[in-house]
Enzyme design. Structure first.
Site, short mmCIF file in Angstrom:
data_model
loop_
_atom_site.label_atom_id
_atom_site.label_comp_id
_atom_site.label_asym_id
_atom_site.label_seq_id
_atom_site.Cartn_x
_atom_site.Cartn_y
_atom_site.Cartn_z
N HIS A 129 43.36 41.63 43.61
CA HIS A 129 43.16 40.75 44.78
C HIS A 129 42.93 41.51 46.09
O HIS A 129 43.18 40.98 47.17
CB HIS A 129 44.35 39.79 44.93
CG HIS A 129 44.36 38.69 43.90
ND1 HIS A 129 45.18 37.60 43.98
CD2 HIS A 129 43.64 38.50 42.77
CE1 HIS A 129 44.97 36.79 42.94
NE2 HIS A 129 44.03 37.33 42.19
N GLU A 139 39.10 29.04 41.14
CA GLU A 139 40.34 29.27 40.39
C GLU A 139 41.40 29.90 41.28
O GLU A 139 42.59 29.59 41.19
CB GLU A 139 40.06 30.19 39.19
CG GLU A 139 41.25 30.38 38.25
CD GLU A 139 42.12 31.59 38.57
OE1 GLU A 139 43.12 31.78 37.85
OE2 GLU A 139 41.83 32.35 39.52
N GLU A 140 40.94 30.80 42.16
CA GLU A 140 41.90 31.56 42.98
C GLU A 140 42.74 30.68 43.90
O GLU A 140 43.81 31.05 44.33
CB GLU A 140 41.18 32.64 43.79
CG GLU A 140 40.49 33.72 42.94
CD GLU A 140 41.46 34.59 42.14
OE1 GLU A 140 42.68 34.32 42.14
OE2 GLU A 140 40.98 35.56 41.50
N ASP A 167 38.70 40.91 38.53
CA ASP A 167 39.14 39.52 38.60
C ASP A 167 38.16 38.67 39.37
O ASP A 167 38.16 38.70 40.59
CB ASP A 167 40.52 39.52 39.29
CG ASP A 167 41.13 38.14 39.36
OD1 ASP A 167 40.55 37.19 38.83
OD2 ASP A 167 42.22 38.01 39.97
N ASP A 186 40.07 35.87 31.84
CA ASP A 186 40.01 35.93 33.31
C ASP A 186 39.69 37.38 33.67
O ASP A 186 38.52 37.76 33.71
CB ASP A 186 41.36 35.43 33.86
CG ASP A 186 41.37 35.27 35.36
OD1 ASP A 186 40.62 35.99 36.04
OD2 ASP A 186 42.15 34.44 35.87
#
Ligand SMILES: *[C@@H]1O[C@H](CO)[C@@H](O)[C@H](O)[C@H]1NC(C)=O
Ligand SMILES: *[C@@H]1O[C@H](CO)[C@@H](O)[C@H](O)[C@H]1NC(C)=O
Ligand SMILES: *[C@@H]1O[C@H](CO)[C@@H](O)[C@H](O)[C@H]1NC(C)=O
Length: 702
Positions: free
Chosen positions: A508, A395-396, A358, A424
């Protein structure tokens, strides 16, 4: 084979039609193509590509034949050497790597900068104080990664501290609080512990604050590596200081104390914790037993009672908000016949940590598509419509880079964007997944029939996809979890999102690294190859087909299915007739268009052919925009799409018609007649949107 390339390119036609198709020849073939390409580059001065279906197909073959896994793996390696959180120093290196890659391929590349308010952790501490008077300080970092990656935190959590009893609230949804209430469990004044589920982080924190909690700790059940899941808790999309317009340097910015800005941030602090820390805390709770409905394997091992207390949590978090420069990178391949029609491929570049899944599995795929397109350009290809490769920043933090750009280009995108294709986390594991607006279903399936399956020799992506227990199950795009959201939900651009695998444990965390990818995610990079094939070929179809491959019969069928689902909810209290009538109109317009398209596709040449095609394509392109409603969703007016968008009540499980779903969830709080007329009003609004779509597709004034 009749060829209609430029005179120079057609010299090579005889050779390249005899493509070696077996995989082992690909490398030799690619080297050959490169040499050929260099030759063409030096010998092509004026290119006037003549369109023909065969020509377009030939370039699609070249695209397919030029896939390689080693290029993608080398891109991913380079992109993930350092963590590259948006707005930090190392992110600049990743930005430069992507820019250089595009420029070195000879592609027209530029960067758009915005200023945005991002949020970073300054300090955090957490300790548990047990019944017996002992206490324990919890480590908030991930073993082996201290100092290398940003400490786990929730972006835009306010600073704050708490010293209070802990209480477990399952996923932290409305239904969960109802269960606790039934058990007599009070959460007011407590620190809430929740596990990650379908509900967004921001909503979990907002709900906890509503219930009177003083802080929130979130953990992920799926965490098996010892990681901690970072994430944003901001409401809405884009830079919080420029809601609804682009955050350009020197442009209007709201103050951080402005009401519009403050309502974007939660009222109480929150933090992610590891599953291990969560377990230590949850095992020490007493009080009521965990409700039967919450029990699952993941839970059984960790928690048997929900509290509150007796364990006390001492929690402190300090946030640092910063104005930073963010950078979106674009590469433009200008269309020849229709340069003012855009097919956009987008992926974000910023990552919480190393970002191997990601988002840089997607970035590596995008860079490889650029490599393959540039090869085709050297062989004489020019797309019919303009193709734009987009690399988004931040984006995060809440789709900041893409949202600012979409807000800046509202009118041009609204009138000229054919489709937005998002990738993504390209590769998280096995199995192909796609989400799309329904007019793209057919072309997505057609493309899947051309791409080799990465995991089963001799099969296509389509065959393996169809063989799964759900079959070809294309999901929709009501989520607000990646960069398609501003394109679809704010502007009404037909959109797609694709990926391999789901729910990977490194999500993440500091473990989302190149090592994880080569050990677990995609050891041979064949899934990356499949995603870049799907993505790049879909873009070629949308850019080169003379008539856009949009099918609105699928859209009408999907809408019809939605009304059937709604019907079950309504028990005859309100009427769905306005929507069903509009859907009939849409279906009949779609049938008319199919016939017109068939004629225009087959017709060879005629003076007004191009004009007629253009006019039909415009109808196909603009139909999706009809679902955009100027007033948007109640309380979330930035979201303007009435078929796909976020609804307040995840529990209703309606992932379509968000304004109707919201009226449903509000109904419980209103007098019966008022609720009924609110629902009926939203049904009318959707019905009018569908009627607008039918009328746009017909392309005639009333
Ligand atoms: C809570 O933690 C903070 C920060 O570590 C510390 O200063 C404070 O004394 C602690 N409070 C209690 C009651 O232990
Ligand atoms: C590319 O794929 C082949 C065949 O699956 C495999 O042997 C090779 O190791 C892969 N290369 C990379 C860099 O992953
Ligand atoms: C529909 O009517 C029934 C009773 O006739 C009522 O129980 C239900 O709550 C109503 N539903 C809505 C959505 O108004």
């Amino acid at each position: 084979m009749a060829l209609s390339l430029s005179p120079h390119a057609s010299k090579h036609a005889a050779i390249s039609t005899a493509l070696p198709s077996s995989y082992s020849c690909t490398l030799i073939f690619v080297i050959f193509l490169c040499m050929l390409g260099l030759y063409t580059l030096n010998h092509t001065h004026t290119r006037t590509p003549v369109r023909s279906t065969e020509n377009a197909l030939r370039f699609q073959e070249i695209f397919l034949a030029s896939s390689t896994n080693y290029t993608i793996s080398s891109y991913l390696r380079a992109l993930t050497v350092h963590p590259h959180l948006a707005g930090t120093e190392p992110a600049i290196q990743t930005t430069e790597y992507v820019q250089t890659h595009f420029r070195d391929l000879g592609l027209e590349t530029h960067t758009e900068e915005f200023e945005a308010l991002l949020s970073y952790p300054a300090h955090a501490s957490l300790s548990l104080h047990f019944r017996d008077g002992t206490w324990k300080k919890l480590s908030l970092t991930e073993a082996g990664h201290v100092g290398k990656v940003v400490v786990p935190y929730h972006a835009y959590s306010p600073s704050g501290s708490a010293f209070a009893k802990a209480v477990f609230v399952n996923y932290g949804g409305e239904e969960d609080y109802r269960k606790l209430e039934a058990l007599g469990v009070e959460v007011t004044g407590c620190v809430v512990i929740a596990r990650r589920g379908e509900i967004s982080r921001g909503t979990v924190v907002e709900k906890a604050a509503e219930k009177g909690a003083v802080a929130v700790l979130l953990y992920a059940d799926g965490d098996t590596l010892g990681g901690v899941e970072r994430g944003t808790v901001m409401k809405g999309l884009g830079d919080p200081l420029t809601p609804g317009w682009a955050g350009v340097e020197g442009g209007e910015k709201l103050g951080s104390e402005d009401g519009e800005v403050k309502k974007r941030f939660p009222k109480i602090p929150s933090m992610p914790i590891s599953a291990e820390n969560a377990e230590t805390l949850l095992r020490s709770l007493e009080g009521a037993r965990v409700p039967y409905e919450w029990r699952s394997d993941a839970l059984r091992s960790r928690v048997s009672r929900v509290g509150p207390g007796p364990t006390l949590v001492n929690f402190t978090y300090q946030e640092e908000k910063k104005m930073v420069t963010i950078r979106n990178i674009f590469t433009v391949i200008r269309g020849w016949e229709e340069p003012d029609r855009y097919v956009l491929l987008g992926n974000h570049r910023d990552a919480w940590t190393y970002g191997a899944v990601d988002p840089n599995s997607g970035t590596a795929a995008l860079l490889d598509i650029a490599r393959r397109y540039s090869l085709m350009i050297r062989l004489g290809w020019t797309p019919r419509r303009t193709i734009i490769l987009c690399s988004w920043d931040a984006e995060e933090f809440g789709m900041v880079g893409s949202t600012e750009w979409v807000e800046q280009n509202l009118v041009n995108l609204g009138s000229k964007a054919v489709a937005y294709l998002n990738v993504d986390c390209a590769v998280q594991g096995t199995g192909f997944f796609a989400r799309a607006t329904p007019q793209l279903d057919n072309v997505l399936v057609e493309v899947a029939k051309k791409i080799k399956d990465p995991d089963t020799e001799g099969m296509t992506v389509y065959q393996n996809w169809a063989a799964t227990n759900t079959g070809i199950n294309i999901q929709r795009l009501s989520g607000v979890d990646s960069d398609y959201a501003p394109f679809l939900q704010h502007v009404g651009v037909p959109s797609v999102d694709m990926y391999y695998g789901k729910d990977y444990p490194a999500y993440h965390t500091a473990f989302d690294s190149y090592d994880w990818m080569i050990n677990y995610g995609d050891p041979f990079f064949q899934r990356h190859v499949a995603v870049s094939g799907m993505w790049g070929l879909l873009a070629l179809r949308l850019a080169d087909d003379s008539i856009l491959p949009f099918n609105y019969l699928s859209y009408a069928a999907q809408l019809h299915e939605y009304t059937n689902v709604l019907n079950r909810f309504l028990d005859g209290n309100v009427s769905l007739l306005p929507i069903t009538t509009s859907i009939h109109e849409l279906a009949s317009a779609a049938k008319g268009v199919e016939e017109a398209a068939k004629k225009l596709r087959e017709q060879e040449t005629k003076d007004d052919l191009e004009l007629k095609r253009r006019s039909l394509n415009d109808r196909l392109m603009l139909t999706e925009r009809s679902f955009i409603d100027a007033t948007g969703l109640q309380g979330k007016q930035w979201f303007k799409h009435l078929v796909y968008g976020p609804s307040n009540d995840y529990q209703s499980k309606l992932d379509f018609f968000p304004s109707i779903a919201n009226a449903f969830s509000d109904a419980a709080r209103l007098p019966r007649e008022e609720a009924k007329s609110a629902i009926q009003h939203e049904i009318w609004r959707v019905a009018r949107a569908v009627r607008r779509a039918a009328s746009a597709l017909k392309g005639e004034l009333t």
